[in-house]
Design an enzyme around this catalytic site. Structure first.
Site, PDB file in Angstrom:
ATOM      1  N   LYS A  22       4.395   3.203  -0.351  1.00 44.34           N
ATOM      2  CA  LYS A  22       3.144   2.892   0.416  1.00 44.34           C
ATOM      3  C   LYS A  22       2.096   2.193  -0.336  1.00 44.34           C
ATOM      4  O   LYS A  22       1.508   1.262   0.214  1.00 44.34           O
ATOM      5  CB  LYS A  22       2.687   4.157   1.085  1.00 44.34           C
ATOM      6  CG  LYS A  22       1.360   3.713   2.016  1.00 44.34           C
ATOM      7  CD  LYS A  22       0.890   5.018   2.907  1.00 44.34           C
ATOM      8  CE  LYS A  22       0.222   6.184   2.044  1.00 44.34           C
ATOM      9  NZ  LYS A  22      -0.394   7.260   2.741  1.00 44.34           N
ATOM     10  N   THR A  79      -2.487  18.000  -2.491  1.00 43.72           N
ATOM     11  CA  THR A  79      -3.345  17.257  -3.398  1.00 43.72           C
ATOM     12  C   THR A  79      -3.853  18.105  -4.552  1.00 43.72           C
ATOM     13  O   THR A  79      -3.992  17.443  -5.593  1.00 43.72           O
ATOM     14  CB  THR A  79      -4.711  16.736  -2.488  1.00 43.72           C
ATOM     15  OG1 THR A  79      -5.211  17.936  -1.919  1.00 43.72           O
ATOM     16  CG2 THR A  79      -4.147  15.935  -1.586  1.00 43.72           C
ATOM     17  N   GLY A 101      -4.571   6.228  -4.081  1.00 45.10           N
ATOM     18  CA  GLY A 101      -3.970   4.824  -4.158  1.00 45.10           C
ATOM     19  C   GLY A 101      -3.747   4.190  -2.823  1.00 45.10           C
ATOM     20  O   GLY A 101      -3.719   2.958  -2.733  1.00 45.10           O
ATOM     21  N   GLU A 151      -9.756  22.215   6.288  1.00 45.19           N
ATOM     22  CA  GLU A 151      -8.721  21.182   6.805  1.00 45.19           C
ATOM     23  C   GLU A 151      -8.577  21.510   8.673  1.00 45.19           C
ATOM     24  O   GLU A 151      -8.746  22.402   8.979  1.00 45.19           O
ATOM     25  CB  GLU A 151      -7.508  21.187   6.053  1.00 45.19           C
ATOM     26  CG  GLU A 151      -7.297  21.201   4.754  1.00 45.19           C
ATOM     27  CD  GLU A 151      -7.783  19.588   4.553  1.00 45.19           C
ATOM     28  OE1 GLU A 151      -7.797  18.589   5.463  1.00 45.19           O
ATOM     29  OE2 GLU A 151      -8.519  19.454   3.230  1.00 45.19           O
ATOM     30  N   HIS A 360       3.005 -41.999  -0.698  1.00 45.99           N
ATOM     31  CA  HIS A 360       4.026 -41.530   0.234  1.00 45.99           C
ATOM     32  C   HIS A 360       5.224 -41.172  -0.476  1.00 45.99           C
ATOM     33  O   HIS A 360       5.660 -41.970  -1.206  1.00 45.99           O
ATOM     34  CB  HIS A 360       4.574 -42.945   1.234  1.00 45.99           C
ATOM     35  CG  HIS A 360       3.400 -43.642   1.501  1.00 45.99           C
ATOM     36  ND1 HIS A 360       2.344 -43.447   2.588  1.00 45.99           N
ATOM     37  CD2 HIS A 360       2.907 -44.763   1.058  1.00 45.99           C
ATOM     38  CE1 HIS A 360       1.601 -44.495   2.823  1.00 45.99           C
ATOM     39  NE2 HIS A 360       1.794 -45.404   1.787  1.00 45.99           N
ATOM     40  N   ASN A 383      14.358 -36.611 -13.362  1.00 41.32           N
ATOM     41  CA  ASN A 383      13.846 -36.050 -14.754  1.00 41.32           C
ATOM     42  C   ASN A 383      15.023 -35.046 -15.156  1.00 41.32           C
ATOM     43  O   ASN A 383      14.875 -34.221 -16.344  1.00 41.32           O
ATOM     44  CB  ASN A 383      12.778 -35.376 -14.669  1.00 41.32           C
ATOM     45  CG  ASN A 383      12.542 -34.388 -13.622  1.00 41.32           C
ATOM     46  OD1 ASN A 383      13.186 -34.276 -12.414  1.00 41.32           O
ATOM     47  ND2 ASN A 383      11.889 -33.415 -13.850  1.00 41.32           N
TER      48      ASN A 383
END
Length: 453
Positions: A22, A79, A101, A151, A360, A383
């Site tokens: 992610k 976490t 992140g 939470e 052109h 070249n």
């Protein structure tokens, strides 16, 4: 101020429906995690610890050049558990900034305010007030001070009415943080170790917890799906466009402009719609960029015009030049000044002198072209022999007719003229006229075929 950063980036990103981790999905052409790393680096972080899990090999390849310590979270247990994986590398007497992140727009100004607001021995955390806080951890206050974070899944009905929510971004001293992490328990509906529980632990120790709001609420929005990523992309581009407008750059439609790098502009620069800027781009004074152009790692000097749908990468356009429409300037291309390359002209590792023009349908590769040279339509510098590249040198005041092939290595002397349709495989002296085509023949009495019945 001395601080280290811990960036949590171990999530799988299931809702992105992608094999790419992610945090490697890009915003403004740069992985989300790199946005956060760059912000920390710009603030002078002493160490940056990146906690990774899913897609670790890919992450380490993409971010191989970044100044981070790689911390593996083999199991995603919350976490608090993620931050704890980095604890051995955290200094006791240094501030530790915890970031995510997948929250790419967090700004240096907001983080500076957060670091400055940290109470002695306490915690500073970033919060916002939302009209619809569903899904977020709630900030619980008691007579003003923050005492806990609850939470959503563990909140009471009363706590669910709270509109101030936790962003997850916080700062604490390393020694205190490690001690609090060691006290975390996973006695909750998720069975995880919540970082947010350290707020209540710190409060119970009598430590102060200070809440700080971001400079702009969009900074703390995270990304869990492509809809959210697209929304942040447009928000970021709107902020960049507004900044450029404030600096005097004329964006014809700010909503149709993409900046995926850094842009430095002089005065009276006008950029039409659907222009993309990548890498480091420098634009001088009185420059016009036409619609649909892509500019990457290039320099455009004063009074030049880039006509629509031209692509310029790793090239230099001098003053008073005209490029396009539909021109491609590849790395190493240089227009010295007052020169013109037109539609369907491609240049790579080539120099076009002052006052010269290729109007052109031309390819110029590994060529050094002098001043006041005319390159006719359909000219090709041949070249490459299948193995090696060779150089074409064209002196000042040369006229190259249409449909000419210059087989390198070859030199064309000053003032030479090459007739249309020529194939040149030897050096041409100064002032010479070269014609290689066979004389035209007339067949008298010839009739076109008639379709047989």
């Amino acid at each position: 101020m001395s601080f280290s950063a811990v960036i949590l980036a171990a999530g799988k990103g299931t809702r992105m429906y992608s094999n790419v981790p992610k945090v490697l999905h890009t915003l403004a052409g740069k992985p989300m995690a790199k946005h956060v790393i760059d912000t920390c680096s710009d603030l002078g972080a002493s160490h940056i610890h990146l906690v990774y899990g899913h897609g670790g090999d890919t992450m380490q390849q993409v971010l191989a050049d970044e100044p981070v310590s790689w911390i593996l979270q083999a199991e995603q247990l919350g976490t608090g558990h993620a931050v704890n994986q980095a604890s051995s590398g955290l200094a006791d007497n240094e501030k530790v900034l915890i970031l995510y992140g997948d929250v790419p727009l967090i700004s240096g100004d907001t983080l500076t305010n957060l670091l400055d607001a940290q109470p002695d021995g306490g915690i500073a955390l970033l919060t916002v007030v939302l009209d619809n806080p569903v899904g977020y951890g709630r900030i619980v206050r008691r007579n003003g001070p923050v005492v806990a974070i609850v939470e959503q899944k563990d909140a009471s009905e009363e706590q669910k009415l709270i509109k101030e929510i936790n962003t997850g971004v916080m700062v604490a001293n390393g020694g205190d943080l490690k001690r609090w992490l060691g006290q975390l328990k996973n006695e909750n509906s998720q069975g995880e170790y919540y970082l947010t529980d350290i707020i209540a632990i710190a409060h119970d120790e009598g430590r102060a917890v200070e809440a700080v709001h971001p400079v702009n609420p969009i900074e703390v929005e995270g990304v869990n799906n492509r809809i959210q990523l697209a929304r942040l992309e447009r928000a970021y581009q709107a902020m960049q466009a507004e900044r450029l407008l404030e600096q005097g750059v004329m964006l014809r439609d700010p909503s149709r402009f993409d900046l995926r790098g850094k842009l430095q502009c002089g005065t009276d620069v006008e950029i039409d719609v659907n222009v993309i800027i990548e890498g480091n781009v420098s634009i001088g004074n009185n420059v016009l960029i036409g619609t649909g152009c892509v500019l990457k790692d290039c320099e455009i000097d004063d009074n030049s015009v880039i006509r629509p749908y031209s692509v310029i990468e790793g090239a230099t356009v001098g003053e008073d030049c005209t490029v396009g429409p539909f021109t491609r300037l590849r790395p190493g291309a240089e227009l010295v000044g007052d020169s013109h390359v037109g539609n369907f002209v491609e240049m790579k590792k080539s120099r076009l002198g002052r006052g010269s023009k290729a109007n052109h349908l031309t390819y110029l590769g590994d060529a050094d072209i002098g001043d006041r040279v005319n390159i006719g339509a359909g000219t090709i510098t041949c070249n490459y022999d299948g193995v090696n590249k060779f150089k074409t040198e064209i002196g000042d005041d040369v006229f190259v007719g249409s449909d000419t092939q210059l087989i390198a290595p070859v030199k064309i002397g000053k003032g030479a003229t090459i007739g249309a349709g020529a194939t040149i495989n030897r050096d041409i002296g100064e002032g010479e006229l070269v014609i290689t085509r066979a004389p035209a023949r007339t067949i008298k009495g010839w009739k076109r075929p008639v379709k047989q019945k």
